[in-house]
Design a protein around this motif. Structure first.
Motif, short mmCIF file in Angstrom:
data_model
loop_
_atom_site.label_atom_id
_atom_site.label_comp_id
_atom_site.label_asym_id
_atom_site.label_seq_id
_atom_site.Cartn_x
_atom_site.Cartn_y
_atom_site.Cartn_z
N ASN A 1 -1.88 10.23 -7.37
CA ASN A 1 -2.88 9.41 -6.67
C ASN A 1 -2.16 8.50 -5.67
OD1 ASN A 1 -4.92 7.74 -5.83
ND2 ASN A 1 -5.26 6.76 -7.83
N ASP A 2 -2.41 8.74 -4.38
CA ASP A 2 -1.77 7.87 -3.39
C ASP A 2 -2.71 6.75 -2.94
OD1 ASP A 2 -3.56 9.22 -1.84
OD2 ASP A 2 -2.10 10.01 -0.41
N GLN A 3 -3.90 6.70 -3.50
CA GLN A 3 -4.87 5.67 -3.10
C GLN A 3 -4.79 4.46 -4.02
OE1 GLN A 3 -6.76 5.64 -0.26
NE2 GLN A 3 -5.29 7.29 0.15
N ARG B 1 0.83 -1.22 0.00
CA ARG B 1 0.00 0.00 0.00
C ARG B 1 0.86 1.26 0.00
NH1 ARG B 1 -2.64 -3.06 3.91
NH2 ARG B 1 -4.84 -3.53 3.46
N GLU C 1 5.50 6.42 -1.76
CA GLU C 1 4.84 7.69 -1.45
C GLU C 1 5.81 8.71 -0.89
OE1 GLU C 1 1.18 7.56 0.85
OE2 GLU C 1 0.75 5.58 0.00
N GLN D 1 -6.78 1.31 -4.01
CA GLN D 1 -6.39 0.78 -2.70
C GLN D 1 -7.58 0.13 -1.99
OE1 GLN D 1 -4.48 2.99 0.93
NE2 GLN D 1 -2.95 2.84 -0.67
N SER D 2 -8.77 0.64 -2.26
CA SER D 2 -9.96 0.07 -1.62
C SER D 2 -10.25 -1.34 -2.12
CB SER D 2 -11.16 0.98 -1.88
OG SER D 2 -11.30 1.19 -3.28
#
Lengths: 455, 455
Positions: B374-376, B296, B349, B424-425
């Motif tokens: 986009n960090d997600q 992640r 990140e 990430q979700s």
């Protein structure tokens, strides 16, 4: 430009805020062009916490490993202090005892310094950096293992570095303003002693003044290092310890003052000259009282009905010494009724269990009747030059205690000291009585005659 | 008699009780006659606490001083562990990285090992003592200053010592039972992988498996050091990482097992032979899936409308690389409407701010229209030998994600790995879907075909 060694104790670097304040103080010296070597103790209670950790593991940690553990404390404080200095624009580099050249024997926990080879410290100074050195620690010449110098060892580190680097002064910072004529917590009117000889300081330290360890004063005396004992909080002048009052010592980033003149300065403002008549010379031959020290940390062993036969007393002292105890005072009273004597000796309370066990073991050989132990004793000492040639000094001391209704249990004297043992409950009253009798109280006019500032 | 290097992470030595438990484990090896070198991390959160302390002082601690500070952590843990061993009757000596001969370059905070000269460690072993070595630290060959190897450096210390001492195995202890086919917190049916090659382990580590740092695995591969990743709590067999499964490795104080046989043992009882038919050979050519890793910690930069002119994309990558960022995956899409391309890249990140600033600065030179960040995102990777020659593997992977309704954003493949980027979700669902699709769940019968234990 002077070369100044400064030592900061654990209370001066207890947390980040304290460390920043210490860094500001150091930076004043560095920015004024002085070369500065800083010896630092572990932060606050770090050493005690590390000892607690070791005790959670084992009752008997190997000394080599305990030294390795404890030296982590100074490693932390020196690195953080170095960071704080760099953060205020002063280049600084931290060195362990080993890196700074503190070469010791292999006696873990109480190593002795064999030599000091501060090549890296000197290089740092030559390159314009402040050198931060971990106090209390060194490296064994033979095993290359890390050693510690024992409690109070950071003072010794500082003095040893000052000697090796031929520093102009070694400043010992703590949370008190210097050496006082008595403990201000007991005698609120006690005054700071601006200048004191090494020998007087040694007697103060050996008799309970906790501000300096005996060992570091002995080192300073041997190598002629002037000490300046002062507070890291107030920035005021403290106490200069030196046998050479003609020596000029830096006492402030911008000011240097001959040691003897220190006594003539206002503590609040080192640059302000005092009116001369306030310090009229009491005469070269007058006894000069430095102060009153006290000590609660000793106990008294009394061995009753020792046969008054040659060799028995000597055997007792041998037995006690072999137990590792440091005997302080000894009194022997011949009994009036038979051929026995009673022998009393004082020693650090921590040495008492081993000493008592050793005496018990030698019961038959010594042939005594009974052993008693009393830890509720106190020792009060009056310290100052030229006492022995002034019989009036001891007379005044005994009279003052008598008038205060305080019983004297034991007495011991030296060239520059009179110590008496009292009941511990009488100790504070004894300190106050003597302090007043010798005119050391701040408001007394006769302070000029016997006063610690009257040099 | 074997020579075993053991490394214990911070959670294994978090407090006095943990340290005593670790000492008991080590003592089993020592009392069984093995030579033991123990590399230890700082206790629990010590390193973070020291970093906090530094941050209270300054935002930018000098790297040299920060290294000095942080190495205090291992100094404490190694000394205390050594005490604990001595307390249970096992002679032990603690050594700093410098004393153990970990010679590095001068890159503070991320030093590289130049050579290992463990003379003192070897002497301790020859004298029958356990050598405890501080992980994560060394000494610079040029400046003699103390250095650190960076986070996870204790694993590298252990592997480097194992290589230099030609140890039979390097055991890496933590609080998990080894390498799993997926993170058991996400996939409760994930299974321990008993045996894995260095290359597979590298890919697991590089793609998010946190159990070992890439660097230590690379070191182990280069010097042929078998690793055994296991838990200090359970005492069970963990995961053997080796490219030479014929090698016999000690896995227990009294038992040594050929590496390949490890896969055939009951994890709960390493001496118990499993029924052969439970591990029927799936055929030499069948792809062998080691596990599913996830990550992640990366973000995605997309540069929109980069002119499709030779050199522009190269310039972009140069700019990002110069910012110090480690680019992981790259995807370039030609626009259908004009002569521009969109370039997406993933990177840690923590590297993103510098990379984005560098891209912004080169706006004109590259001539792009817009940058998005986009960090997600999440990355899921399937790792195993022989994948590339089995097109069915990637087809099965994509199908399983499609059936789970998970969108694939980027894809990258290597000889032994397929990685996909998702939202990430969706990450945890993706890990579970792939784990199930490839028969890695513990209760699935087809585990025999693709299973990590089927070696």
């Amino acid at each position: 430009m002077s070369l100044v060694v400064q030592k900061y104790g654990g209370s001066s670097v207890a947390d980040a805020a304290s460390i920043k304040r210490v860094a500001e103080r150091i930076s004043l010296y560095a920015k004024a062009g002085h070369q500065v070597v800083v010896v630092v103790s572990a932060m606050g209670d770090t050493t005690d916490e590390l000892i607690d950790l070791a005790e959670q593991i084992t009752d008997a940690p190997p000394p080599r490993e305990l030294d390795m553990l404890l030296t982590a404390g100074e490693r932390i404080s020196m690195a953080v202090l170095s960071m704080a200095l760099n953060a205020v624009g002063v280049e600084a580099r931290a060195y362990t005892g080993s890196q700074a050249g503190l070469i010791t024997d292999g006696e873990h926990g109480r190593a002795h310094i064999l030599k000091v080879t501060p090549g890296r410290v000197r290089s740092a100074l030559e390159e314009g950096a402040v050198a931060i050195v971990a106090g209390f620690q060194g490296v064994s010449a033979s095993t290359k293992d890390i050693t510690t110098l024992g409690r109070g060892g950071s003072d010794t580190t500082a003095v040893a570095l000052a000697a090796a680097l031929e520093a102009d002064v070694c400043e010992i910072y703590s949370d008190v303003d210097g050496v006082f004529t008595a403990d201000p917590r007991i005698v609120p009117s006690a005054r700071r002693v601006p200048l004191i000889t090494c020998e007087e300081m040694l007697d103060m330290a050996a008799n309970g003044a906790k501000i300096l360890m005996v060992r570091s004063v002995e080192y300073a005396r041997r190598y002629g290092v002037p000490l300046h004992v002062r507070s890291s909080y107030s920035g005021r002048l403290g106490t200069i310890v030196t046998d050479d009052p003609t020596r000029v010592v830096p006492v402030d980033p911008t000011v240097t003052i001959p040691a003897a003149d220190v006594a003539r300065r206002d503590a609040a403002d080192p640059t302000k000259e005092l009116p001369v008549d306030e310090h009229a010379d009491p005469g070269l031959e007058a006894p000069i009282i430095s102060g009153v020290a006290h000590d609660r940390s000793e106990g008294k062993i009394t061995v009753v009905e020792v046969p008054d036969v040659p060799g028995r007393a000597a055997l007792l002292f041998d037995v006690v010494a072999d137990s590792g105890a440091n005997i302080d005072m000894i009194v022997q009273n011949t009994s009036t009724t038979d051929d026995t004597v009673a022998i009393s000796l004082t020693l650090p309370e921590s040495d008492a269990p081993a000493a008592l066990a050793a005496i018990e073991k030698a019961h038959e050989a010594i042939g005594y009747k009974e052993v008693r132990y009393n830890d509720q004793i106190g020792k009060v000492s009056l310290i100052g030059a030229g006492m022995k040639s002034h019989p009036g000094v001891s007379a005044l001391l005994f009279r003052s205690l008598g008038e205060a209704g305080i019983n004297i249990d034991m007495i011991s004297t030296s060239e520059i000291r009179i110590s008496v043992v009292t009941a511990q409950s009488d100790l504070e009253a004894a300190v106050r009585a003597i302090h007043t009798a010798f005119g050391l109280d701040a408001e007394q006019t006769e302070a000029v005659v016997y006063g610690g500032t009257g040099r």
